[in-house]
Write a protein that holds these residues in place. Sequence first.
Motif, mmCIF file in Angstrom:
data_model
loop_
_atom_site.group_PDB
_atom_site.id
_atom_site.type_symbol
_atom_site.label_atom_id
_atom_site.label_comp_id
_atom_site.label_asym_id
_atom_site.label_seq_id
_atom_site.Cartn_x
_atom_site.Cartn_y
_atom_site.Cartn_z
ATOM 1 N N THR A 1 50.666 -87.634 -24.504
ATOM 2 C CA THR A 1 49.247 -87.488 -24.201
ATOM 3 C C THR A 1 48.627 -86.308 -24.946
ATOM 4 O OG1 THR A 1 49.955 -86.293 -22.255
ATOM 5 C CG2 THR A 1 49.337 -88.572 -21.956
ATOM 6 N N ASP B 1 47.574 -93.404 -19.143
ATOM 7 C CA ASP B 1 47.270 -92.106 -19.742
ATOM 8 C C ASP B 1 46.625 -92.309 -21.117
ATOM 9 O OD1 ASP B 1 49.378 -93.066 -21.200
ATOM 10 O OD2 ASP B 1 50.815 -91.593 -20.463
ATOM 11 N N ASP B 2 46.575 -91.284 -21.908
ATOM 12 C CA ASP B 2 45.910 -91.383 -23.207
ATOM 13 C C ASP B 2 46.850 -91.870 -24.294
ATOM 14 O OD1 ASP B 2 43.410 -90.654 -22.298
ATOM 15 O OD2 ASP B 2 43.940 -88.534 -22.338
ATOM 16 N N SER C 1 48.902 -91.825 -29.720
ATOM 17 C CA SER C 1 48.193 -91.014 -28.751
ATOM 18 C C SER C 1 46.750 -90.826 -29.215
ATOM 19 C CB SER C 1 48.915 -89.684 -28.581
ATOM 20 O OG SER C 1 48.086 -88.618 -28.909
ATOM 21 N N THR C 2 45.814 -90.958 -28.274
ATOM 22 C CA THR C 2 44.414 -90.766 -28.639
ATOM 23 C C THR C 2 44.205 -89.351 -29.168
ATOM 24 O OG1 THR C 2 43.914 -90.157 -26.391
ATOM 25 C CG2 THR C 2 43.510 -92.411 -26.966
ATOM 26 N N VAL D 1 39.264 -94.146 -28.176
ATOM 27 C CA VAL D 1 39.795 -94.937 -27.057
ATOM 28 C C VAL D 1 40.377 -96.236 -27.606
ATOM 29 C CG1 VAL D 1 38.269 -94.021 -25.261
ATOM 30 C CG2 VAL D 1 37.532 -95.998 -26.618
ATOM 31 N N ARG E 1 36.001 -90.102 -21.424
ATOM 32 C CA ARG E 1 36.564 -91.241 -22.153
ATOM 33 C C ARG E 1 36.507 -92.522 -21.332
ATOM 34 N NH1 ARG E 1 39.116 -86.996 -23.732
ATOM 35 N NH2 ARG E 1 39.143 -86.519 -25.953
#
Length: 655
Positions: A276, A527-528, A538-539, A558, A622
């Motif tokens: 993340t 999660d991200d 991962s974002t 996103v 987000r």
Amino acid sequence: MPRMAIPERTPARPIDALLRESRTFEPAPEFRRQANVSDPAVYELAARDPEQFWAGFARELEWVRPWDRVLEWNPPRAEWFVGGKLNVAANCVDRHARTHRKNKAALIWEGEPGDVRTLTYQDLYREVSRFANVLRSLGVRRGDRVTMYLPMIPELPIAMLACARIGAPHSVVFGGFSPTALAQRMNDAECRVLITCDGYWRRGEVVFQKHRADDALRQVPGADTVIVVRRTGDRVPMQAGRDRWWHELMAEAPSECPPEEMDAEDVLFMMYTSGTTGKPKGIVHTTGGYLTGVYATTKWVFDLKDSDTYWCMADIGWITGHSYIVYGPLANGATTVMYEGSPDWPDRDRLWAMVAKYGVNVFYTAPTAIRQFMQWGPEYPARHDLSSLRLLGTVGEPINPEAWMWYHRHIGREGCPIVDTWWQTETGMILITPLPGITTTKPGSATRPFPGIEADVLDDQGRPVPPGAGGYLAIKSPWPAMLRTIWRDPERYVNQYWNKWDRSTYYAGDGAKRDEDGYFWLLGRVDDVMNVAGHRLSTMELESALVEHEAVAEAAVVAAPHEIKGQVPAAFVILQNGFGPSRELEEGLRKKVEEVIGKIARPERILFTPDLPKTRSGKIMRRLLKDIVEGRELGDTTTLRNPEIAEELRQAYWR
Ligand code: 7RM
């Protein structure tokens, strides 16, 4: 850990529809009769004494010294097969090369241009031993890390097994990752040795891997030795004193190399994976537990037989390739197939032509690939005789029932069980899955935990949620192939995985529901972390890559639903003063992401915007951007500093 909303499932049908999915598929009596495991009592037996259950599988492996205790569990630290000594390469290769399997194909490899190499267990024994001697002669010692940046060629599993033989943990970096991503991983692992190649084939063209490796090495001060496999024969720059040809080193190396006696808890490998934050985590796997876990699951989930030809379509650069192309199948003495290239080269029937050519019996791939096959159409598999197939598997993301049914019809010809296997880089082995001789499957559900695995769906407070309700997937007791730590970051290990509830419950980061029959339905990440064509991104990594571009002031990324890839990155970008939106800039940003992470991370959509939805404390919401890209009505905007921007973005996105 912040509170997170459990996602509705995208892009597949909403969960309500899934839970109403009423089709079920029982194992056929003929399959059940021949299955490696067919007695449902294994679930209760394993639950009653999980340690003995796992020890049973461990005993089928070869140990130099038996273990004193099966499990030492000081949550969240586990040690498996404490005191046991073994070598993974000896188990995957030597053990079989001494038996009737010595002239059995361990590895069948096909290059994209159609060249084929078959290595028997005896061949593999010699190659692995030779390369282990090469590594030793270059000063690689037990405990030293070795990085591989290779495509799908036989030298990759050979190098991994050679590392295992001498006790040097390997770190395989997916060949499609960018030079910067490779450098970051080499530096984090403090690697001085890199194994790469001149180039490889992709859709009829050569990818010049050595040039990419050289770019990376400029950013790795500690690297002093590079071993280069000759794959394409193209001229590549070789730096004197640093770069050596694989084939020259191998020509001089003896083909006997005694395996190191490794402790069950010694590190076998590390695998970097997105989390993340912007920094990838070096997930650490060890020797005895990992091998036991992948051995057991390969045997039971894929119902592997000595006579089977098994093909997992993953790239060895991901955990699926480690566990289910290399270690699991070879520990079982199986024949494992490897393919270098693209599934649509020279035509869209390439994989099916290979299934027919090699008589593949067990085939394992990802939903994103199945959706791609669906889009290409059933005429491609129909060109070939697929009657050798007897079992199909899927992994990487939730499979939508349509794709499941298509796989069942057009690849399985309605006669193969499908195992939908849930697991992660961190879990090392499959944890939630049907057992093909026992489990009645439902399209879209990974069904039940493997015997000996205790899983549940919990709410934020750690309470089990009732059937049909969404929650977080939790694993409630340790399993042999579990990660042991994050490389050089033990704190993050605890915080990331064991801090949500009571420190002995593993937090997977996935949303899930259970139905009335106790079946698990996975809902995607909470999660991200996004899942693009089965690849974890991962974002945060994407956002930091974008802001590295001189034109970018701020970026929010996103995951947007995508028909074939499952998810794709969508980027919302605020430009620096003096820069204006343009097609060129959009392309420039994509290039930047490609440079920093790799092609797989290129944002599908880039939307330039003067502002982003933010809370009063300045945090980007987000959640609202997710509502936008998923085409949902906007959630609560009252806590925003700038409530109007969300609606403006929604309109701009869908224009
Ligand atoms: C093996 C692998 C892990 C993430 C995981 C999930 C998703 C994987 C399934 C699945 C639903 C499945 N390792 N995932 N398998 N979701 N059903 N059968 O993919 O570390 O790269 O990714 O993938 O979200 O957390 S991974």
